[in-house]
Structures are given as structure tokens and as C-alpha cells.
Design a protein around this motif. Structure first.
Motif, PDB file in Angstrom:
ATOM      1  N   ASP A 221      -1.783  63.349  -9.288  1.00 56.48           N
ATOM      2  CA  ASP A 221      -2.827  62.688  -8.503  1.00 56.48           C
ATOM      3  C   ASP A 221      -3.452  63.692  -7.543  1.00 56.48           C
ATOM      4  O   ASP A 221      -2.786  64.610  -7.049  1.00 56.48           O
ATOM      5  N   CYS A 222      -4.746  63.502  -7.242  1.00 59.51           N
ATOM      6  CA  CYS A 222      -5.427  64.462  -6.383  1.00 59.51           C
ATOM      7  C   CYS A 222      -6.672  63.849  -5.774  1.00 59.51           C
ATOM      8  O   CYS A 222      -7.145  62.780  -6.181  1.00 59.51           O
ATOM      9  N   MET A 223      -7.218  64.562  -4.792  1.00 61.20           N
ATOM     10  CA  MET A 223      -8.543  64.333  -4.224  1.00 61.20           C
ATOM     11  C   MET A 223      -9.362  65.594  -4.463  1.00 61.20           C
ATOM     12  O   MET A 223      -8.827  66.705  -4.519  1.00 61.20           O
ATOM     13  N   TRP A 224     -10.698  65.426  -4.551  1.00 61.42           N
ATOM     14  CA  TRP A 224     -11.579  66.560  -4.868  1.00 61.42           C
ATOM     15  C   TRP A 224     -12.915  66.303  -4.187  1.00 61.42           C
ATOM     16  O   TRP A 224     -13.528  65.246  -4.397  1.00 61.42           O
ATOM     17  N   SER A 225     -13.361  67.240  -3.373  1.00 61.57           N
ATOM     18  CA  SER A 225     -14.649  67.067  -2.703  1.00 61.57           C
ATOM     19  C   SER A 225     -15.215  68.424  -2.322  1.00 61.57           C
ATOM     20  O   SER A 225     -14.525  69.446  -2.367  1.00 61.57           O
ATOM     21  N   HIS A 226     -16.498  68.416  -1.925  1.00 65.44           N
ATOM     22  CA  HIS A 226     -17.182  69.624  -1.465  1.00 65.44           C
ATOM     23  C   HIS A 226     -17.690  69.389  -0.050  1.00 65.44           C
ATOM     24  O   HIS A 226     -18.215  68.318   0.261  1.00 65.44           O
ATOM     25  N   HIS A 227     -17.548  70.416   0.795  1.00 72.33           N
ATOM     26  CA  HIS A 227     -17.721  70.307   2.240  1.00 72.33           C
ATOM     27  C   HIS A 227     -18.773  71.308   2.723  1.00 72.33           C
ATOM     28  O   HIS A 227     -18.455  72.288   3.391  1.00 72.33           O
ATOM     29  N   PRO A 228     -20.070  71.095   2.385  1.00 77.80           N
ATOM     30  CA  PRO A 228     -21.124  71.973   2.904  1.00 77.80           C
ATOM     31  C   PRO A 228     -21.525  71.554   4.312  1.00 77.80           C
ATOM     32  O   PRO A 228     -21.913  70.405   4.537  1.00 77.80           O
ATOM     33  N   ALA A 229     -21.432  72.470   5.274  1.00 73.84           N
ATOM     34  CA  ALA A 229     -21.747  72.176   6.670  1.00 73.84           C
ATOM     35  C   ALA A 229     -23.015  72.919   7.072  1.00 73.84           C
ATOM     36  O   ALA A 229     -23.154  74.120   6.823  1.00 73.84           O
ATOM     37  N   PHE A 230     -23.926  72.204   7.714  1.00 75.34           N
ATOM     38  CA  PHE A 230     -25.247  72.729   8.035  1.00 75.34           C
ATOM     39  C   PHE A 230     -25.384  72.912   9.542  1.00 75.34           C
ATOM     40  O   PHE A 230     -24.928  72.068  10.325  1.00 75.34           O
ATOM     41  N   GLY A 231     -26.023  74.025   9.927  1.00 77.07           N
ATOM     42  CA  GLY A 231     -26.159  74.316  11.345  1.00 77.07           C
ATOM     43  C   GLY A 231     -27.487  74.961  11.671  1.00 77.07           C
ATOM     44  O   GLY A 231     -28.342  75.178  10.807  1.00 77.07           O
TER      45      GLY A 231
ATOM     46  N   ILE B 114     -22.490  66.633   4.737  1.00 80.12           N
ATOM     47  CA  ILE B 114     -22.565  65.506   3.806  1.00 80.12           C
ATOM     48  C   ILE B 114     -21.885  65.983   2.536  1.00 80.12           C
ATOM     49  O   ILE B 114     -22.362  66.920   1.891  1.00 80.12           O
ATOM     50  N   GLU B 115     -20.756  65.354   2.162  1.00 79.61           N
ATOM     51  CA  GLU B 115     -19.758  65.965   1.294  1.00 79.61           C
ATOM     52  C   GLU B 115     -19.473  65.117   0.053  1.00 79.61           C
ATOM     53  O   GLU B 115     -18.705  64.162   0.126  1.00 79.61           O
ATOM     54  N   PRO B 116     -20.081  65.425  -1.096  1.00 80.89           N
ATOM     55  CA  PRO B 116     -19.769  64.674  -2.317  1.00 80.89           C
ATOM     56  C   PRO B 116     -18.269  64.666  -2.578  1.00 80.89           C
ATOM     57  O   PRO B 116     -17.605  65.718  -2.523  1.00 80.89           O
ATOM     58  N   ALA B 117     -17.714  63.486  -2.888  1.00 85.23           N
ATOM     59  CA  ALA B 117     -16.264  63.341  -2.900  1.00 85.23           C
ATOM     60  C   ALA B 117     -15.812  62.327  -3.945  1.00 85.23           C
ATOM     61  O   ALA B 117     -16.472  61.326  -4.203  1.00 85.23           O
ATOM     62  N   SER B 118     -14.609  62.596  -4.476  1.00 83.25           N
ATOM     63  CA  SER B 118     -13.994  61.666  -5.423  1.00 83.25           C
ATOM     64  C   SER B 118     -13.389  60.456  -4.725  1.00 83.25           C
ATOM     65  O   SER B 118     -13.270  59.390  -5.338  1.00 83.25           O
TER      66      SER B 118
END
Length: 350
Positions: free
Chosen positions: A165-175, A291-295
Motif C-alpha cells: 500500500d502507498c500514497m503518491w503525489s506531486h508537491h510543486p510550490a510557487f513563490g 497545489i499538489e495532484p495526489a492519489s
């Protein structure tokens, strides 16, 4: 100019890979999770990625000096864009081992190979084998000449002889300088669900509440407050029509958009830290959103996801999962109507 890839050294020792075409330049940290550290839109000479005030911590100087994984991760967090896998959020124990804060993939050194390098296109493959969990993670990144779209394909593979089992996401941070009160967020999500635990120091959302995007009561969450108006919040965008969002700086006249496969990532974590949170690590001096697309939701670690929502992924022995994402730059002072699955944008006329 030709599409190309170049290995660089950042600071004293940090290996990085720069990938570019005539419109986009991106810098990937090979020694730190294949983080996308810089993402520059060349026509505006602007890097959209946030950079942490404490800066880049080099691998040779010790990522894991802290006794707990959350402190270690945040010390190593230079900003930019991470992949969070196989855990997201708090550390927790799974199958006899601690899965660290935000997962191991963002703390590993990755390998790479250049698959294509020509005037027409550049494509690279990056990969890492995790140590505490029996996974390989691979990423293909592609740029084509005269095209403002970066195409990403990522694959996770379970090498165990048992289900995982797992979680999977992407974490792009804007500044800043991209992020400002002139920014507007567009998305095809219909609902924002606030986190049920994150109270924050200046959180305008009620805990565990669903809102019809973009309004939370009278507050329009599609606009960004200026740096002198503190805010911090955590929520989850969901009920996407196809899976996209964009952020447009109407003063600078350009924006960035993301599309992804919503069957793999049905959510997007929605995080804002706008000069609000006291103490470690932000000390009221970080102006950043992600804003982080995520499973999976919530962002409290794999055990909490399995208990609360069952939105984790389960990979059978030898099974792989893939996701495709497009990152697109566009010129606009009004925002977007939509982005299609190929990354083509429709500009808002107003």
C-alpha cells in the motif's frame, strides 16, 4: 536554440541536471529526490518555483542529521517541486518500518540517462530504488522545440512478493516574484474539502468542511492575498472534471498550468503558507502556495489514509502504475478557461 541537457553542480556538491528548450528551462536535483528546483519561463525570465529562506542543503553535509524525519525533511526542503512517495504527510509505521515524513523518494539520490537530445527534442529518464520499501520510481521528462509544454510520465513498481500500500503525489510550490496578489487560480475541481486537523494560525476554513470551489463563505479562494495579509491553510481539491489547474499572474502577463490523469490522482492538496505560521520552519517569513495532484487524502500519512478514506493505492507483486502530467506556460492577463489533456490552453477572454 537546440533542446539540451547539462549536468551542473549547485553550491559545493549538489549534482543537478538542467533540461531546456527555447521557452523552458528546468533544473532537477539529482542528489535530492529529483526535485524540480527551478522552472523558468524564458520569455519572461522568471522562475515560478518557491525557494525556502534557509536555502539548499547539500547531501554531503547531511540530510538526516535531525532525529525525526519531519525535521530532516524540512531542513532539506529548499523549495521547488517534490514527488511524495510512498508516504505523504506524517511519519507512520507500515509493515515493520517507519515511513518517513513525505516519503523516501524525495530524499534519495536518483540516476538519470538522456534518451534523446537533438534540435527537435530532449527526453531524459530518472530513476531511484527505495531502501525501506520495495519500490522503484521512474520519471520521463520531455521538452520539444518551440513548445511551452513539459511532458512528464512517472511510474512506480512494487518489487515485493506481497501486496504493498502507498500514497503518491506531486508537491510543486510557487513563490515570488511569480506569486503575488495579482495571481488567480483556475481549475476544473468542483469542491474544496478543508483538512479536519489543520487549525493553523490564520486559517479561514472550518475544519473538515466541504466548500463549492472557489468560495469558502464570502472568501474567494481563487485569488491570492498580498504578503501583508497572513494566511495558512490545508485542504483538498476534488471532483475534477478532467484534472487541471492554472495559476496566472495578471500583472506579469503569464501563467503556468498542470494537467494529469485524474484516475490516478483524483485529488489535489491545496496548501497556502502566506507569512503566517510562527516558529519552525517558517517563522512567519514564507510566502508560498502549492497545489499538489495526489492519489490520496488526507495528508496525514499512509496509516491515516487507510483508516479514514481508503484512498491509498495497492500494488500487487510486480505491479506498476503510471501517471502522465503536462506542465504548460502561457501568456495571459486574465486566466484560463481550460487546459485539455494534451496541455493545450484556452485563454479567458475577460
Amino acid at each position: 536554440m537546440a533542446c539540451k541537457a547539462s549536468e551542473r553542480i549547485l553550491g559545493r556538491t549538489m549534482r543537478a541536471l538542467e533540461i531546456e528548450n527555447d521557452l523552458i528551462s528546468t533544473t532537477v536535483l539529482l542528489d535530492k529526490g529529483a526535485d524540480i528546483y527551478r522552472l523558468i519561463y524564458k520569455p519572461k525570465d522568471t522562475d515560478v518555483m518557491w525557494k525556502s529562506p534557509w536555502g539548499l542543503k547539500e547531501a554531503a553535509r547531511g540530510f538526516h542529521a535531525a532525529s525525526d524525519s519531519i525535521t530532516a525533511w524540512l531542513e532539506a526542503y529548499a523549495g521547488g517541486w517534490q514527488v511524495l512517495f510512498p508516504n505523504g504527510g506524517f511519519a507512520n509505521t507500515y509493515k515493520g518500518v517507519e515511513l518517513g515524513y513525505h516519503g523516501a523518494a524525495s530524499m534519495k539520490a536518483w540516476d538519470y540517462e538522456v534518451l534523446q537530445e537533438s534540435a527537435a527534442a530532449i527526453e531524459v529518464r530518472l530513476s531511484a530504488r527505495l531502501s525501506r520499501s520495495p519500490y522503484t520510481i521512474e520519471r520521463w521528462m520531455r521538452l520539444e522545440a518551440r513548445c511551452p509544454i513539459m511532458r512528464i510520465r512517472e511510474r512506480i513498481t512494487n518489487h515485493a512478493g506481497e501486496p504493498m500500500d502507498c500514497m503518491w503525489s506531486h508537491h510543486p510550490a510557487f513563490g515570488a516574484p511569480f506569486l503575488s496578489e495579482h495571481c488567480v487560480i483556475d481549475t476544473d475541481a468542483r469542491v474544496l474539502e478543508s483538512d479536519d486537523q489543520y487549525a493553523g494560525a490564520a486559517n479561514p476554513l472550518a475544519l473538515g468542511t466541504e466548500y463549492n470551489w472557489p468560495l469558502a463563505g464570502s472568501l474567494d479562494l481563487s485569488t491570492i492575498p498580498p504578503p501583508n495579509q497572513p494566511r495558512d491553510l490545508l485542504g483538498y481539491l476534488k471532483d475534477f472534471e478532467s484534472g487541471w489547474y492554472s495559476i496566472t499572474n495578471r500583472d506579469l502577463g503569464f501563467g503556468i498550468g498542470f494537467t494529469w490523469d485524474k484516475d490516478v490522482f483524483p485529488y489535489a492538496w491545496f496548501w497556502q503558507e502566506l507569512n503566517s505560521s510562527p516558529g519552525f520552519p517558517f517563522y512567519k517569513c514564507a510566502y508560498v502556495i502549492a497545489i499538489e495532484p495526489a492519489s490520496s487524502i488526507p495528508g496525514h500519512g499512509l496509516s491515516a489514509v487507510m483508516e479514514k478514506t481508503g484512498s491509498h493505492l495497492t500494488l500487487q507483486p510486480g505491479e506498476s502504475r503510471e501517471v502522465e502530467m503536462n506542465v504548460v506556460f502561457f501568456d495571459s492577463r486574465a486566466g484560463l478557461k481550460r487546459i485539455d489533456g494534451d496541455g493545450n490552453v484556452r485563454i479567458d477572454a475577460h
